[in-house]
Design a protein around this motif. Structure first.
Motif, PDB file in Angstrom:
ATOM      1  N   GLY A   1       4.417   7.031   4.729  1.00 52.30           N
ATOM      2  CA  GLY A   1       4.039   5.908   5.567  1.00 52.30           C
ATOM      3  C   GLY A   1       5.234   5.275   6.245  1.00 52.30           C
ATOM      4  O   GLY A   1       5.175   4.889   7.423  1.00 52.30           O
ATOM      5  N   ILE A   2       6.335   5.161   5.525  1.00 56.98           N
ATOM      6  CA  ILE A   2       7.552   4.577   6.093  1.00 56.98           C
ATOM      7  C   ILE A   2       8.034   5.407   7.276  1.00 56.98           C
ATOM      8  O   ILE A   2       8.415   4.874   8.327  1.00 56.98           O
ATOM      9  N   ILE A   3       8.010   6.728   7.113  1.00 55.42           N
ATOM     10  CA  ILE A   3       8.572   7.615   8.128  1.00 55.42           C
ATOM     11  C   ILE A   3       7.635   7.794   9.317  1.00 55.42           C
ATOM     12  O   ILE A   3       8.055   7.714  10.473  1.00 55.42           O
ATOM     13  N   ALA A   4       6.356   8.027   9.041  1.00 50.69           N
ATOM     14  CA  ALA A   4       5.432   8.445  10.095  1.00 50.69           C
ATOM     15  C   ALA A   4       4.596   7.328  10.694  1.00 50.69           C
ATOM     16  O   ALA A   4       4.032   7.501  11.778  1.00 50.69           O
ATOM     17  N   TRP A   5       4.497   6.190  10.023  1.00 52.70           N
ATOM     18  CA  TRP A   5       3.569   5.147  10.468  1.00 52.70           C
ATOM     19  C   TRP A   5       4.268   3.795  10.513  1.00 52.70           C
ATOM     20  O   TRP A   5       4.208   3.018   9.564  1.00 52.70           O
ATOM     21  N   PRO A   6       4.938   3.482  11.628  1.00 51.97           N
ATOM     22  CA  PRO A   6       5.642   2.199  11.731  1.00 51.97           C
ATOM     23  C   PRO A   6       4.747   0.997  11.453  1.00 51.97           C
ATOM     24  O   PRO A   6       5.220  -0.009  10.902  1.00 51.97           O
ATOM     25  N   SER A   7       3.466   1.084  11.787  1.00 48.47           N
ATOM     26  CA  SER A   7       2.569  -0.053  11.564  1.00 48.47           C
ATOM     27  C   SER A   7       2.306  -0.308  10.087  1.00 48.47           C
ATOM     28  O   SER A   7       1.761  -1.351   9.723  1.00 48.47           O
ATOM     29  N   ALA A   8       2.705   0.647   9.223  1.00 46.99           N
ATOM     30  CA  ALA A   8       2.519   0.465   7.780  1.00 46.99           C
ATOM     31  C   ALA A   8       3.723  -0.182   7.112  1.00 46.99           C
ATOM     32  O   ALA A   8       3.694  -0.466   5.921  1.00 46.99           O
ATOM     33  N   ARG A   9       4.796  -0.412   7.869  1.00 43.09           N
ATOM     34  CA  ARG A   9       6.005  -1.026   7.313  1.00 43.09           C
ATOM     35  C   ARG A   9       5.826  -2.544   7.306  1.00 43.09           C
ATOM     36  O   ARG A   9       6.118  -3.218   8.282  1.00 43.09           O
ATOM     37  N   ARG A  10       5.367  -3.051   6.176  1.00 39.95           N
ATOM     38  CA  ARG A  10       5.061  -4.475   6.092  1.00 39.95           C
ATOM     39  C   ARG A  10       6.135  -5.212   5.295  1.00 39.95           C
ATOM     40  O   ARG A  10       7.291  -4.807   5.274  1.00 39.95           O
ATOM     41  N   ASP A  11       5.772  -6.276   4.624  1.00 44.21           N
ATOM     42  CA  ASP A  11       6.752  -7.085   3.896  1.00 44.21           C
ATOM     43  C   ASP A  11       7.488  -6.260   2.846  1.00 44.21           C
ATOM     44  O   ASP A  11       8.672  -6.488   2.582  1.00 44.21           O
ATOM     45  N   TRP A  12       6.772  -5.326   2.228  1.00 42.05           N
ATOM     46  CA  TRP A  12       7.356  -4.434   1.225  1.00 42.05           C
ATOM     47  C   TRP A  12       7.012  -2.993   1.586  1.00 42.05           C
ATOM     48  O   TRP A  12       5.910  -2.706   2.052  1.00 42.05           O
TER      49      TRP A  12
END
Length: 375
Positions: A198-209
């Motif tokens: 998620g961190i690598i492929a989905w920028p919208s999933a990079r939230r508070d943690w």
């Protein structure tokens, strides 16, 4: 005594990979997954290296894993990803100041049975589509009410887990993210969605943690992108050695079941590693490894204590030469594919017979001693 099989873990690589993750998600705090003995890399040394590098929190599966870290004087916040399973565990988790991930109402009942003075830190896990653990999204209002009834409970945040993050073209991930956001609209509290993929492929999933796991150990979670492409450094090298070199004529069969037939007169090497060390019996003929700096293929079935390899590419190979099973120069992701599995399983499948050697990181404490999961 010369070890038969050695897993060398470079803690500096893990610290480097943490910084790579921070670069990808600069506005997020990092909860590093060190469950399953830090994916087979040694929970205590890895946790200490991450702590020295300033990680924000650690994540383990269960109380037993958390206690191993606490007993080793790891003071970084630790989250229990599967929560607690008894009143006794709940009380101990509170005493150890652990963050409890709560995923079901029966766990809430355990926590509510604790004394009113208990200072709880908890995450609520929501099921946005993985359908493994987590409260139904419709339960969010009930969970908010639970927090109102217990003002001394500290909400660390809301989390969910992505089912298909390693498939960048799969539209289920944005659907999960949208469901999670909709359920929490207007609800306070930090959010956490992204695992390594998620961190690598989905920028919208990079939230508070963010919650990296595999990426910290230097592997790419995405089939189409290599670790090198992502500037991730493999932290583990698994090595053995040749204990015999023999020559056989064309047509001779090698190993159990005669599964490999020599196509010509050729040298065969015997390597002191097998499925009792964690090398999958499912590895097919042709699985690559490195002998004396050259790639060679597996030739025959993996047995309990030995494998055999085709040495035609290195006719000068001799007893005692090193053999790399995976690590720098031979990605674990590539090797795993020959057994129809993932690098996760290779790392976690290593057995107690493997000797561990931990190399200090640039920011890690000195005085490391070789040991599986400890100093």
């Amino acid at each position: 005594m010369i070890p038969r099989v050695t897993a060398t873990v470079d803690l500096g690589c893990i610290q480097h990979n943490l910084q790579v993750v921070r670069g990808m998600a600069p506005r997020s705090r990092v909860m590093a997954a060190v469950k399953a003995d830090a994916y087979g890399h040694g929970a205590v040394p890895v946790a200490r290296a991450l702590e020295a590098a300033g990680v924000d929190a650690l994540a383990v599966a269960c109380l037993e894993e958390a206690m191993e870290l606490r007993q080793a004087h790891v003071v970084t916040p630790i989250a229990l990803l599967e929560g607690v399973i008894s009143g006794e565990e709940a009380a101990q988790a509170v005493y150890e100041r652990l963050q409890i991930v709560v995923h079901d109402h029966w766990q809430l009942a355990l926590l509510e049975a604790l004394p009113d003075s208990a200072q709880l830190s908890l995450w609520f896990k929501l099921d946005s589509g993985m359908h493994r653990l987590g409260f139904p999204l419709a339960d969010v209002p009930k969970l908010v009410e639970v927090l109102r009834r217990h003002p001394n409970w500290k909400l660390e945040g809301w989390m969910t887990h992505l089912a298909c993050a390693d498939e960048p073209e799969n539209d289920f991930t944005p659907l999960q993210i949208a469901r999670f956001d909709a359920a929490l609209q207007g609800i306070p509290g930090p959010r956490s969605i992204a695992n390594s993929a998620g961190i690598i492929a989905w920028p919208s999933a990079r939230r508070d943690w963010v919650r990296p796991g595999l990426a910290l150990y230097g592997c790419s979670p995405l089939p189409a992108r290599s670790a090198a492409d992502l500037d991730l450094r493999p932290a583990m090298a698994l090595d053995s050695r040749l204990i015999a070199v023999r020559e056989f004529a064309a047509g001779e069969r090698v190993g159990y079941g005669g599964a490999y037939v020599c196509p010509e007169r050729m040298p065969i090497g015997v390597v002191a590693v097998g499925y009792a060390d964690g090398i999958h019996r499912a590895f097919a003929n042709g699985t690559p490894m490195v002998v004396a700096g050259c790639r060679v293929p597996l030739a025959g079935r993996v047995s309990m204590d030995m494998i055999t390899v085709d040495l035609r590419a290195v006719p000068q190979a001799a007893v005692g030469d090193p053999v790399r099973l995976w690590g720098p120069g031979l990605a674990a992701e590539e090797v795993a594919a020959y057994a129809g599995t993932l690098a996760y399983e290779l790392f976690c499948g290593l057995t107690q017979r493997v000797h561990y050697r931990h190399l200090p990181g640039s920011q890690a404490a000195s005085g490391l001693r070789s040991a599986r999961g400890g100093y």
